[in-house]
Design an enzyme around this catalytic site. Structure first.
Site, PDB file in Angstrom:
ATOM      1  N   LYS A   1       0.824  -1.219   0.000  1.00  0.00           N
ATOM      2  CA  LYS A   1       0.000   0.000   0.000  1.00  0.00           C
ATOM      3  C   LYS A   1       0.854   1.263   0.000  1.00  0.00           C
ATOM      4  O   LYS A   1       2.040   1.239   0.324  1.00  0.00           O
ATOM      5  CB  LYS A   1      -0.990  -0.040   1.169  1.00  0.00           C
ATOM      6  CG  LYS A   1      -2.148  -0.995   0.847  1.00  0.00           C
ATOM      7  CD  LYS A   1      -3.269  -0.979   1.856  1.00  0.00           C
ATOM      8  CE  LYS A   1      -4.389  -1.905   1.335  1.00  0.00           C
ATOM      9  NZ  LYS A   1      -5.417  -2.176   2.325  1.00  0.00           N
TER      10      LYS A   1
ATOM     11  N   ARG B   1      -3.098 -10.355   4.282  1.00  0.00           N
ATOM     12  CA  ARG B   1      -3.566 -10.384   2.887  1.00  0.00           C
ATOM     13  C   ARG B   1      -2.474  -9.764   2.029  1.00  0.00           C
ATOM     14  O   ARG B   1      -2.198  -8.569   2.159  1.00  0.00           O
ATOM     15  CB  ARG B   1      -4.876  -9.587   2.785  1.00  0.00           C
ATOM     16  CG  ARG B   1      -5.470  -9.522   1.384  1.00  0.00           C
ATOM     17  CD  ARG B   1      -6.726  -8.646   1.401  1.00  0.00           C
ATOM     18  NE  ARG B   1      -7.309  -8.530   0.080  1.00  0.00           N
ATOM     19  CZ  ARG B   1      -6.849  -7.708  -0.866  1.00  0.00           C
ATOM     20  NH1 ARG B   1      -5.811  -6.931  -0.640  1.00  0.00           N
ATOM     21  NH2 ARG B   1      -7.441  -7.666  -2.040  1.00  0.00           N
TER      22      ARG B   1
HETATM   23  N1  PMM Z   1      -7.535  -3.778   0.739  1.00  0.00           N
HETATM   24  C1  PMM Z   1      -7.754  -3.874  -0.583  1.00  0.00           C
HETATM   25  C2  PMM Z   1      -8.683  -4.809  -1.085  1.00  0.00           C
HETATM   26  N2  PMM Z   1      -9.317  -5.658  -0.280  1.00  0.00           N
HETATM   27  N3  PMM Z   1      -9.737  -6.461   1.894  1.00  0.00           N
HETATM   28  C3  PMM Z   1      -9.525  -6.382   3.203  1.00  0.00           C
HETATM   29  N4  PMM Z   1     -10.175  -7.224   4.042  1.00  0.00           N
HETATM   30  N5  PMM Z   1      -8.700  -5.455   3.756  1.00  0.00           N
HETATM   31  C4  PMM Z   1      -8.025  -4.557   2.995  1.00  0.00           C
HETATM   32  O1  PMM Z   1      -7.306  -3.702   3.546  1.00  0.00           O
HETATM   33  C5  PMM Z   1      -8.206  -4.623   1.580  1.00  0.00           C
HETATM   34  C6  PMM Z   1      -9.085  -5.590   1.061  1.00  0.00           C
HETATM   35  C7  PMM Z   1      -7.028  -2.959  -1.517  1.00  0.00           C
HETATM   36  O2  PMM Z   1      -5.844  -3.551  -1.958  1.00  0.00           O
HETATM   37  P1  PMM Z   1      -5.680  -4.260  -3.402  1.00  0.00           P
HETATM   38  O3  PMM Z   1      -6.145  -3.282  -4.446  1.00  0.00           O
HETATM   39  O4  PMM Z   1      -4.241  -4.547  -3.540  1.00  0.00           O
HETATM   40  O5  PMM Z   1      -6.458  -5.509  -3.439  1.00  0.00           O
END
Ligand code: PMM
Length: 265
Positions: free
Chosen positions: A204, A243
């Site tokens: 991020k 994640r």
């Molecule tokens: N961040 C993203 C997408 N999905 N889900 C959860 N549970 N927590 C998060 O902080 C989160 C998420 C955004 O990141 P990406 O675009 O790399 O998927």
């Protein structure tokens, strides 16, 4: 938890896994590199992102979920849409990851309650187009905990078994970089809510800011070592999962922590 973004516009990997076959292959590769579960999403939530039509979202994720589930992968679906969640569950998803924690679609918590599956309640204030205008807190940790507790209470009131709730501080969602660090420094307080905690810091922007050089953010694909460092700290704070886009370094970090614990650390 490995990430498959079947999107053209996600911040770190937008467009790379947009094609169904490539997304499936990527999901399998994530498992081969240490992911215990794979989070499949078809809507970018990057700051400023516009909503995707649910039909298009389903067109993106359902074939990927179907095939990964058929091959025995534990799949979570990353969606704010109740209909997409229902269809994803029918296709074999076993976990619902709703970044709005039940706030975006009023039917979502009922779907999760009926299905009886784990439900990720992420702290959330507003959709991506406006979220960075909602970063005012008196005390970011206390306020996020209060608001998250309210989201959890609403989820339980809708019939979700508390044993199925997983919490997430929502790093980067209506949070500045400095606020993300404050939340990470207090992961224990999230644990104290009494639910498993998911930490999603991978690549991020706040990591890009931390590692910036000559006025430029460190590029997303060069934020991996910092991501693994956060995975180590998350494991030490007893997180349920991290994640991440690249599972290998984080899976290794988690194993190091587990082995240290076994040795008495
Ligand atoms: N961040 C993203 C997408 N999905 N889900 C959860 N549970 N927590 C998060 O902080 C989160 C998420 C955004 O990141 P990406 O675009 O790399 O998927």
């Amino acid at each position: 938890m490995g990430v498959v973004n079947v999107t053209p516009d996600s911040f770190s990997d937008g467009g790379r896994w947009f094609d169904t076959d490539t997304a499936i292959a990527h999901g399998l590769a994530l498992v081969a590199r240490g992911a215990d579960l794979v989070d499949v999403g078809g809507e970018s939530t990057r700051p400023g992102a516009v909503r995707v039509d649910p039909e298009e979202e389903q067109r993106r994720v359902l074939p990927v979920i179907t095939e990964l589930a058929r091959r025995g992968v534990v799949v979570s679906v990353d969606t704010m849409n109740a209909e997409t969640a229902e269809r994803a569950l029918d296709a074999g998803a076993r976990i619902l990851n709703d970044v709005s924690g039940g706030r975006a679609d009023p039917r979502m918590t009922a779907v999760a309650a009926d299905a009886g599956v784990p439900f990720v309640v992420m702290h959330w204030r507003a959709h991506s187009a406006q979220m960075q205008q909602h970063t005012e807190y008196d005390d970011v940790v206390a306020d996020v905990l209060d608001e998250l507790q309210q989201q959890i209470d609403d989820a339980v009131a809708a019939g979700i078994d508390p044993a199925n709730i997983i919490t997430d501080p929502g790093l980067g969602f209506s949070k500045t970089g400095a606020q993300n660090w404050e939340l990470l420094a207090q992961l224990d307080a999230f644990h104290a809510l009494g639910f498993p905690v998911l930490v999603a810091a991978s690549r991020k922007r706040f990591l890009g800011e931390l590692l910036a050089a000559h006025g430029s953010l460190r590029p997303t694909d060069e934020r991996e070592d910092a991501t693994a460092a956060i995975s180590t700290l998350s494991a030490l704070a007893d997180a349920w999962a991290v994640r991440v886009h690249e599972p290998r370094p984080s899976a290794d970090a988690v194993r190091v922590v587990a082995r240290m614990r076994e040795a008495g650390a």
